[in-house]
Design a protein around this motif. Structure first.
Motif, mmCIF file in Angstrom:
data_model
loop_
_atom_site.group_PDB
_atom_site.id
_atom_site.type_symbol
_atom_site.label_atom_id
_atom_site.label_comp_id
_atom_site.label_asym_id
_atom_site.label_seq_id
_atom_site.Cartn_x
_atom_site.Cartn_y
_atom_site.Cartn_z
ATOM 1 N N ASP A 1 -8.634 8.751 3.959
ATOM 2 C CA ASP A 1 -7.507 9.665 3.773
ATOM 3 C C ASP A 1 -7.914 10.762 2.791
ATOM 4 N N ASP A 2 -8.075 11.979 3.290
ATOM 5 C CA ASP A 2 -8.500 13.095 2.442
ATOM 6 C C ASP A 2 -7.476 13.444 1.369
ATOM 7 N N ASP A 3 -6.233 13.022 1.531
ATOM 8 C CA ASP A 3 -5.208 13.290 0.519
ATOM 9 C C ASP A 3 -5.293 12.331 -0.671
ATOM 10 N N VAL A 4 -5.988 11.221 -0.513
ATOM 11 C CA VAL A 4 -6.128 10.245 -1.596
ATOM 12 C C VAL A 4 -7.316 10.636 -2.467
ATOM 13 N N ARG A 5 -7.074 10.717 -3.768
ATOM 14 C CA ARG A 5 -8.129 11.074 -4.718
ATOM 15 C C ARG A 5 -8.585 9.887 -5.560
ATOM 16 N N VAL A 6 -7.738 8.857 -5.697
ATOM 17 C CA VAL A 6 -8.056 7.692 -6.513
ATOM 18 C C VAL A 6 -7.269 6.499 -5.986
ATOM 19 N N ILE A 7 -7.806 5.295 -6.210
ATOM 20 C CA ILE A 7 -7.137 4.056 -5.801
ATOM 21 C C ILE A 7 -6.862 3.242 -7.064
ATOM 22 N N ILE A 8 -5.611 2.817 -7.221
ATOM 23 C CA ILE A 8 -5.235 1.930 -8.317
ATOM 24 C C ILE A 8 -4.868 0.585 -7.713
ATOM 25 N N VAL A 9 -5.428 -0.486 -8.286
ATOM 26 C CA VAL A 9 -5.120 -1.847 -7.845
ATOM 27 C C VAL A 9 -4.377 -2.545 -8.978
ATOM 28 N N THR A 10 -3.248 -3.166 -8.649
ATOM 29 C CA THR A 10 -2.465 -3.889 -9.638
ATOM 30 C C THR A 10 -1.850 -5.122 -8.987
ATOM 31 N N TYR B 1 0.858 -1.182 0.000
ATOM 32 C CA TYR B 1 0.000 0.000 0.000
ATOM 33 C C TYR B 1 0.891 1.228 0.000
ATOM 34 N N GLU B 2 0.754 2.041 -1.057
ATOM 35 C CA GLU B 2 1.570 3.252 -1.180
ATOM 36 C C GLU B 2 0.675 4.419 -1.587
ATOM 37 N N VAL B 3 0.994 5.597 -1.065
ATOM 38 C CA VAL B 3 0.294 6.809 -1.469
ATOM 39 C C VAL B 3 1.343 7.793 -1.967
ATOM 40 N N GLU B 4 1.142 8.238 -3.213
ATOM 41 C CA GLU B 4 2.046 9.216 -3.804
ATOM 42 C C GLU B 4 1.258 10.057 -4.799
ATOM 43 N N ASP B 5 1.461 11.352 -4.761
ATOM 44 C CA ASP B 5 0.770 12.275 -5.673
ATOM 45 C C ASP B 5 -0.745 12.096 -5.613
ATOM 46 N N ARG B 6 -1.268 11.885 -4.413
ATOM 47 C CA ARG B 6 -2.708 11.765 -4.161
ATOM 48 C C ARG B 6 -3.324 10.489 -4.744
ATOM 49 N N ILE B 7 -2.452 9.529 -5.097
ATOM 50 C CA ILE B 7 -2.893 8.251 -5.649
ATOM 51 C C ILE B 7 -2.492 7.148 -4.678
ATOM 52 N N THR C 1 -16.833 -3.387 0.259
ATOM 53 C CA THR C 1 -15.902 -2.326 0.627
ATOM 54 C C THR C 1 -15.562 -1.471 -0.590
ATOM 55 N N VAL C 2 -15.305 -2.110 -1.724
ATOM 56 C CA VAL C 2 -15.003 -1.375 -2.954
ATOM 57 C C VAL C 2 -16.232 -0.585 -3.397
ATOM 58 N N PHE C 3 -17.392 -1.215 -3.365
ATOM 59 C CA PHE C 3 -18.632 -0.575 -3.798
ATOM 60 C C PHE C 3 -18.961 0.657 -2.955
ATOM 61 N N GLU C 4 -18.739 0.565 -1.651
ATOM 62 C CA GLU C 4 -19.097 1.650 -0.738
ATOM 63 C C GLU C 4 -18.007 2.708 -0.615
ATOM 64 N N ASN C 5 -16.846 2.466 -1.209
ATOM 65 C CA ASN C 5 -15.737 3.401 -1.145
ATOM 66 C C ASN C 5 -16.100 4.687 -1.872
ATOM 67 N N THR C 6 -15.653 5.826 -1.345
ATOM 68 C CA THR C 6 -15.986 7.122 -1.946
ATOM 69 C C THR C 6 -14.975 7.571 -2.998
ATOM 70 N N LYS C 7 -13.918 6.802 -3.199
ATOM 71 C CA LYS C 7 -12.882 7.162 -4.168
ATOM 72 C C LYS C 7 -13.032 6.306 -5.433
ATOM 73 N N PRO C 8 -12.706 6.860 -6.603
ATOM 74 C CA PRO C 8 -12.696 6.045 -7.818
ATOM 75 C C PRO C 8 -11.652 4.950 -7.691
ATOM 76 N N VAL C 9 -11.940 3.796 -8.259
ATOM 77 C CA VAL C 9 -11.016 2.654 -8.223
ATOM 78 C C VAL C 9 -10.694 2.248 -9.656
ATOM 79 N N ILE C 10 -9.400 2.140 -9.943
ATOM 80 C CA ILE C 10 -8.932 1.725 -11.259
ATOM 81 C C ILE C 10 -8.160 0.418 -11.102
#
Length: 112
Positions: A46-55, A8-14, A95-104
């Motif tokens: 986390d208010d600094d996170v704008r989007v979640i990417i899963v890989t 789990y990493e957060v960088e540049d609001r991602i 959890t993914v469905f109820e999340n308030t951030k876009p998920v890619i």
């Protein structure tokens, strides 16, 4: 936050969530599902996170369920807020469905 089966990493609001069991083609087990639920909760609050990417790490995104632990890989069923029993995979989906951030999903290689 330290995890065993994901990164789990957060960088540049991602927030980037990497499935990290490349030796098993990132096959899901109970520990990974619990860690994913926790990571998505962290990103959602986390208010600094704008989007979640899963890989996935290595040559595959996810080989599906790791059945080497037997038929109970999804964990014990629990009562969901809707009154419908959910296994861990169902809890993660909610959890993914109820999340308030876009998920890619950045799918790399096989995905089951």
């Amino acid at each position: 936050m330290e995890f065993n089966t994901i990164i789990y990493e957060v960088e540049d609001r991602i927030a980037t969530v990497t499935l990290n069991r490349p030796d098993r083609l990132n096959a899901w087990n109970v520990e990974m599902m619990s860690e994913l639920i926790e990571a998505f909760g962290l990103a959602d609050t986390d208010d600094d996170v704008r989007v979640i990417i899963v890989t996935g790490a290595g040559r595959g995104f996810c080989a599906g369920a790791d059945l080497s632990g037997g038929p109970s890989f999804t964990g014990r069923k629990v009562e969901a807020p809707t009154g419908v029993p959910r296994d861990k995979a169902g809890q993660f989906t909610l959890t993914v469905f109820e999340n308030t951030k876009p998920v890619i999903a950045a799918i790399n290689g096989p995905a089951v």
